[in-house]
Design a protein around this motif. Structure first.
Motif, PDB file in Angstrom:
ATOM      1  N   VAL A 176       0.841  -1.200   0.000  1.00 43.97           N
ATOM      2  CA  VAL A 176       0.000   0.000   0.000  1.00 43.97           C
ATOM      3  C   VAL A 176       0.876   1.249   0.000  1.00 43.97           C
ATOM      4  CG1 VAL A 176      -1.795   1.282   1.224  1.00 43.97           C
ATOM      5  CG2 VAL A 176      -1.860  -1.215   1.192  1.00 43.97           C
ATOM      6  N   ASN A 177       1.993   1.190   0.718  1.00 49.56           N
ATOM      7  CA  ASN A 177       2.925   2.313   0.753  1.00 49.56           C
ATOM      8  C   ASN A 177       3.466   2.632  -0.633  1.00 49.56           C
ATOM      9  OD1 ASN A 177       6.191   3.062   1.647  1.00 49.56           O
ATOM     10  ND2 ASN A 177       4.499   4.277   2.417  1.00 49.56           N
ATOM     11  N   LEU A 178       3.770   1.610  -1.426  1.00 47.08           N
ATOM     12  CA  LEU A 178       4.266   1.814  -2.789  1.00 47.08           C
ATOM     13  C   LEU A 178       3.182   2.399  -3.691  1.00 47.08           C
ATOM     14  CD1 LEU A 178       6.292  -1.486  -3.338  1.00 47.08           C
ATOM     15  CD2 LEU A 178       7.242   0.819  -3.105  1.00 47.08           C
ATOM     16  N   THR A 179       1.932   2.028  -3.434  1.00 47.95           N
ATOM     17  CA  THR A 179       0.820   2.494  -4.266  1.00 47.95           C
ATOM     18  C   THR A 179       0.482   3.951  -3.995  1.00 47.95           C
ATOM     19  OG1 THR A 179      -0.058   0.239  -4.237  1.00 47.95           O
ATOM     20  CG2 THR A 179      -1.568   1.981  -4.945  1.00 47.95           C
ATOM     21  N   ASP A 180       0.814   4.422  -2.809  1.00 46.68           N
ATOM     22  CA  ASP A 180       0.472   5.792  -2.418  1.00 46.68           C
ATOM     23  C   ASP A 180       1.435   6.789  -3.057  1.00 46.68           C
ATOM     24  OD1 ASP A 180      -0.750   7.932  -1.086  1.00 46.68           O
ATOM     25  OD2 ASP A 180       0.655   7.772   0.593  1.00 46.68           O
ATOM     26  N   GLY A 181       1.243   7.029  -4.360  1.00 44.20           N
ATOM     27  CA  GLY A 181       2.128   7.951  -5.057  1.00 44.20           C
ATOM     28  C   GLY A 181       1.402   8.986  -5.893  1.00 44.20           C
ATOM     29  N   LEU A 182       0.095   8.824  -6.051  1.00 47.16           N
ATOM     30  CA  LEU A 182      -0.710   9.775  -6.816  1.00 47.16           C
ATOM     31  C   LEU A 182      -1.909  10.195  -5.972  1.00 47.16           C
ATOM     32  CD1 LEU A 182      -0.781   8.080 -10.350  1.00 47.16           C
ATOM     33  CD2 LEU A 182       0.776   9.850  -9.526  1.00 47.16           C
ATOM     34  N   ASP A 183      -2.420  11.382  -6.238  1.00 46.17           N
ATOM     35  CA  ASP A 183      -3.519  11.950  -5.443  1.00 46.17           C
ATOM     36  C   ASP A 183      -4.748  11.048  -5.460  1.00 46.17           C
ATOM     37  OD1 ASP A 183      -1.732  13.983  -5.217  1.00 46.17           O
ATOM     38  OD2 ASP A 183      -2.877  15.448  -6.390  1.00 46.17           O
ATOM     39  N   GLY A 184      -5.090  10.496  -4.312  1.00 44.69           N
ATOM     40  CA  GLY A 184      -6.306   9.703  -4.188  1.00 44.69           C
ATOM     41  C   GLY A 184      -6.181   8.258  -4.618  1.00 44.69           C
ATOM     42  N   LEU A 185      -5.050   7.849  -5.163  1.00 44.18           N
ATOM     43  CA  LEU A 185      -4.936   6.485  -5.683  1.00 44.18           C
ATOM     44  C   LEU A 185      -5.074   5.455  -4.568  1.00 44.18           C
ATOM     45  CD1 LEU A 185      -4.427   4.498  -7.949  1.00 44.18           C
ATOM     46  CD2 LEU A 185      -1.954   4.854  -7.652  1.00 44.18           C
ATOM     47  N   ALA A 186      -4.283   5.583  -3.522  1.00 42.65           N
ATOM     48  CA  ALA A 186      -4.327   4.606  -2.431  1.00 42.65           C
ATOM     49  C   ALA A 186      -5.625   4.703  -1.639  1.00 42.65           C
ATOM     50  CB  ALA A 186      -3.130   4.792  -1.505  1.00 42.65           C
ATOM     51  N   ALA A 187      -6.109   5.928  -1.407  1.00 44.82           N
ATOM     52  CA  ALA A 187      -7.339   6.092  -0.624  1.00 44.82           C
ATOM     53  C   ALA A 187      -8.534   5.487  -1.343  1.00 44.82           C
ATOM     54  CB  ALA A 187      -7.583   7.571  -0.342  1.00 44.82           C
ATOM     55  N   GLY A 188      -8.657   5.738  -2.644  1.00 46.13           N
ATOM     56  CA  GLY A 188      -9.774   5.195  -3.406  1.00 46.13           C
ATOM     57  C   GLY A 188      -9.724   3.686  -3.508  1.00 46.13           C
ATOM     58  N   THR A 189      -8.531   3.152  -3.773  1.00 44.97           N
ATOM     59  CA  THR A 189      -8.371   1.708  -3.863  1.00 44.97           C
ATOM     60  C   THR A 189      -8.657   1.049  -2.519  1.00 44.97           C
ATOM     61  OG1 THR A 189      -6.686   1.973  -5.586  1.00 44.97           O
ATOM     62  CG2 THR A 189      -6.744  -0.131  -4.431  1.00 44.97           C
ATOM     63  N   SER A 190      -8.178   1.661  -1.453  1.00 42.83           N
ATOM     64  CA  SER A 190      -8.398   1.105  -0.111  1.00 42.83           C
ATOM     65  C   SER A 190      -9.881   1.065   0.238  1.00 42.83           C
ATOM     66  CB  SER A 190      -7.634   1.933   0.930  1.00 42.83           C
ATOM     67  OG  SER A 190      -6.238   1.852   0.726  1.00 42.83           O
ATOM     68  N   ALA A 191     -10.610   2.112  -0.119  1.00 40.61           N
ATOM     69  CA  ALA A 191     -12.048   2.134   0.161  1.00 40.61           C
ATOM     70  C   ALA A 191     -12.746   0.952  -0.517  1.00 40.61           C
ATOM     71  CB  ALA A 191     -12.654   3.459  -0.318  1.00 40.61           C
ATOM     72  N   MET A 192     -12.319   0.620  -1.734  1.00 40.37           N
ATOM     73  CA  MET A 192     -12.917  -0.520  -2.446  1.00 40.37           C
ATOM     74  C   MET A 192     -12.626  -1.834  -1.734  1.00 40.37           C
ATOM     75  SD  MET A 192     -12.061   0.309  -6.426  1.00 40.37           S
ATOM     76  CE  MET A 192     -11.971   2.002  -7.027  1.00 40.37           C
ATOM     77  N   VAL A 193     -11.391  -2.033  -1.315  1.00 33.36           N
ATOM     78  CA  VAL A 193     -11.026  -3.287  -0.656  1.00 33.36           C
ATOM     79  C   VAL A 193     -11.724  -3.413   0.689  1.00 33.36           C
ATOM     80  CG1 VAL A 193      -9.124  -4.697   0.211  1.00 33.36           C
ATOM     81  CG2 VAL A 193      -8.796  -3.321  -1.857  1.00 33.36           C
TER      82      VAL A 193
END
Length: 355
Positions: A176-193
């Protein structure tokens, strides 16, 4: 069900209304993000954007969870509290990392050894505690058996279980730390999971094996309703944070958020007996991690690169895709992975004679 809805709504409101206050406070304190010099040049304009926004996600999740229990009168469970322990513990590790970046005015925080030690301490504590607290049905929060959608016959044993927990938690939090590189990418993906785990845990609750009553396809898991409640609170917190983290981001979650979210996913997967299913549900996190591994291994072997830059979202940025295009398309990939994972979960249920 009422508790799940309360947890999600309370966490959403706390995150949505609390994030602007945190943004103003962090700006006054000068808690701005440092940007890697070797990253995409377009990111240099983001320097100084408030970071450590993951504190909002963690606090909102905790408030949603505990308030839902107070309103409904439902008792707390070992499984739910252990997930929150991992989420908060890794959030503290991430907070220290972010804090050092800010204080030292550099893009690197904790040393790799210190971050490794922090993750290991939290994960091993979880691993040791998860095989205790047996309930009346004889079930523990964790299981020494490797699980896909439920436990398989392959076991690691009571001694090696903490090591297994550490591997899963460390791998997921770093992904998840690696994915957190663009605005909202990790937050949006995390909400789905997290949304997927609300469905999975609530389904397990509705088809729970009970002493003297084990219908076809039932699940031998402890505290699935409380796990659904945690997942709902975290989902609501992510959605509220995403409102302010969407491009152009007013605040970043930082390692505080990414490590906490990864820890929450991993610990939920362990207590819900869906460890390997998490690989499918978090397919985007897997892709991002594999892109880094491939890039590093190929470069060491040939001194050449497979991607323009890793993680792979930067590859598409350097291929001149607009940042919002990369984010939305990656959200689509994540949504497909979540849908496929839920499909596998339900198909397995039917294959066991459920339905």
């Amino acid at each position: 069900m009422r508790g799940v809805l309360i947890a999600a709504m309370v966490a959403l409101v706390v995150s949505l209304l609390g994030t602007p206050w945190v943004i103003r406070f962090f700006r006054r304190q000068g808690y701005g993000q440092e940007i890697r010099e070797d990253g995409p040049s377009s990111h240099l304009t983001k320097r100084g954007t408030p970071t450590m926004g993951g504190t909002v996600i963690i606090v909102a999740t905790l408030v949603g969870y505990f308030l839902a229990h107070l309103v409904t009168g439902i008792g707390f469970t070992a499984s739910g509290l252990l997930v929150l322990l991992v989420m908060t513990g890794l959030g503290i590790v991430g907070f220290l990392d972010d804090w050092i970046k800010i204080r030292k005015q550099r893009s690197l925080g904790l040393t790799a050894r210190m971050k490794f030690a922090g993750q290991a301490a939290v994960a091993l504590a979880f691993g040791l505690l998860a095989v205790r607290f047996k309930n009346d049905a004889g079930l523990l929060p964790g299981s020494t058996y490797i699980s896909i959608v439920r436990d398989t016959s392959l076991t690691v044993g009571i001694v090696a279980f903490p090591l297994l927990a550490w591997i899963i938690i460390a791998a997921t939090s770093n992904a998840v730390n690696l994915t957190d590189g663009l605005d909202g990418l990790a937050a949006g993906t995390s909400a789905m999971v997290f949304g997927a785990y609300v469905v999975i845990s609530f389904w397990q609750f509705g088809n729970l094996c009970e002493p003297g009553n084990s219908p076809a396809g039932c699940y031998a898991v402890r505290d699935p309703l409380d796990v659904a409640l945690v997942a709902a609170a975290a989902m609501g917190a992510c959605f509220g944070f995403l409102w302010w983290n969407a491009s152009p981001a007013k605040i970043f979650m930082g390692d505080t958020g990414s490590l906490a979210l990864g820890g929450a996913f991993a610990s939920i997967a362990i207590v819900s007996r869906t460890e390997l299913l998490l690989v499918v549900l978090g397919g985007l996190f897997v892709i991002e991690t594999l892109s880094v591994m491939i890039q590093v291994a190929f470069f060491k072997a040939t001194k050449k690169r497979v991607f323009n830059m890793a993680p792979i979202h930067h590859h598409f940025e350097l291929a001149e895709w607009p940042e919002t295009t990369v984010i939305i398309r990656f959200w689509i990939v994540s949504g497909l992975a979540v849908a496929f994972g839920l499909g596998l979960f339900y198909a397995e249920f039917l294959s066991h004679g459920g339905g």
